[in-house]
Design an enzyme around this catalytic site. Structure first.
Site, PDB file in Angstrom:
ATOM      1  CB  SER A 125       0.650  -0.301  10.057  1.00 23.73           C
ATOM      2  OG  SER A 125       1.838  -0.007   9.056  1.00 23.73           O
ATOM      3  CB  THR A 185      12.277  -2.837   9.841  1.00 23.92           C
ATOM      4  OG1 THR A 185      11.157  -1.719   9.474  1.00 23.92           O
ATOM      5  CG2 THR A 185      11.905  -4.028   9.106  1.00 23.92           C
ATOM      6  N   GLY A 234       0.790  -1.856   0.358  1.00 27.83           N
ATOM      7  CA  GLY A 234      -0.002   0.044   0.199  1.00 27.83           C
ATOM      8  C   GLY A 234       1.325   1.331  -0.328  1.00 27.83           C
ATOM      9  CG  HIS A 243       3.004   1.937  13.450  1.00 24.68           C
ATOM     10  ND1 HIS A 243       3.265   1.187  12.279  1.00 24.68           N
ATOM     11  CD2 HIS A 243       2.371   3.156  13.645  1.00 24.68           C
ATOM     12  CE1 HIS A 243       2.542   1.687  11.737  1.00 24.68           C
ATOM     13  NE2 HIS A 243       2.531   3.042  11.676  1.00 24.68           N
ATOM     14  CB  SER A 263      -2.358   2.966   2.182  1.00 21.10           C
ATOM     15  OG  SER A 263      -2.001   1.736   2.479  1.00 21.10           O
TER      16      SER A 263
END
Lengths: 169, 169, 169
Positions: B15, B32, B8, B47, B12
């Site tokens: 996640s 990462t 995406g 997140h 978008s």
């Protein structure tokens, strides 16, 4: 005869996908790209090596409609790779992209042989700063719309995977 | 075991969509990204807060294949977020992106546990001006193609909505 | 009442597609764009000519929720073109994009009349260099996600061809 427009981003696998559509026999490869620098020369060599000896390659940076008119045939499919470089070439040569696209579209409405055209989708990022880039983006979008409206099949390729956008029997 | 590649653009919802695939139990989050600046630190915090306490988070900026090899397990699914930062990290470290991708792809062909990988689609805008950006875009496209060819499912997310590109039983 | 979000890149044919959804009767066109320069003025004129005399056009650069609240009606469908310029206007005016989007989303959850909204997908290129562009891209992505979650239909347009992303009866 069938006409297929293959759309995709950079390194989306659109060229490999398009070549796969014509695998298994002789085909004519119409290259619009010209090797102006080493980076470009390397890409052209890579593409050519991948296609193998069954393919005949010709270069046509500008006169695509005339070129297809000459070469379209039921016996040998044609792959045009790619419309993005063609647009760029037309702009650099000061030619009318809209007029050239209309000629190409006219031919693709009922082509005299199978043809697959590869084109980039470049309009899904931010608005570019300079007017030239915006003009290029506008041309690319209009060419894609125009040819998508006349081609029988339109395929969007992402990560090497096809998404059928249009399929007319 | 199932392997899913979630593609995406920026913002978008890729996640959130990927996390939703693993909701309802413990999962391992392989980050990462590294917090080099405040903007990045804030995104990482956001997140983490969203995923909640069921998730274990580890950071692996470079050795993704080795990390997955160690942690893949039928009991606990893994989410790798994201391959785009991983590619960027590899390039900064001067490592061979193609070789690292081959190792990762080898592992994903038949993974020892369920795994979902998030990656960006960055090739649908205009050609970038500088060579470094073009190289990054090339790597990203090749990684997406390579992993899409081995993962069982590939999903393209736009505006939070999934489009199934590949689904192998 | 039906609500449709039409997403697409620059020159993807998204506006023409959206107009086609409302063809065949009077409709209200809510233009968020303002003619700050000649390029923009020309685009606005082109759009207006294309729609023809059945359409009433009003301009609303900022107060989109209030404007829809006033005009939504079962008798006359509304086309909002486009959310991208609206976000840009809000940012320039120093208004809170998130708050404005929540108000708009609230209204679209159960709109008092049919409405189609056009928005750009701008997140599929490389990360932009400057923070302002990144902020704009983040806003655009969040607005698309938020409205896609409440609209009944979401359509992605490429090369003038629709791809249905969501369709709720």
């Amino acid at each position: 005869m069938s006409s297929t427009l293959v759309l995709g981003g950079a390194r989306s696998g659109k060229s490999v996908y398009a070549e796969g559509l014509l695998a298994g026999g002789p085909a004519l490869y119409v290259a619009t790209g010209q090797a102006f620098d080493d980076e470009m020369a390397e890409r052209i060599r890579d593409h050519r090596d991948r296609r193998g000896p069954d393919w005949t390659t010709i270069e046509e940076p500008l006169e695509l409609a005339a070129c297809l008119d000459r070469h379209l045939s039921p016996e040998r499919p044609i792959l045009v790779d790619c419309l993005t470089l063609w647009i760029s070439n037309l702009m650099h040569a000061g030619l009318d992209v809209g007029h050239q696209t209309d000629r190409l579209a006219e031919l693709l409405r009922d082509p005299a042989g199978p043809v697959v055209l590869v084109s980039s989708e470049v309009g899904l990022g931010l608005v570019p700063d300079n007017k030239m880039a915006r003009e290029f983006r506008d041309h690319q979008g209009r060419v894609n719309q125009k040819l998508a409206s006349v081609c029988r099949r339109v395929v969007f390729v992402a990560a090497g995977l096809p998404l059928i956008m249009k399929d007319t029997l």
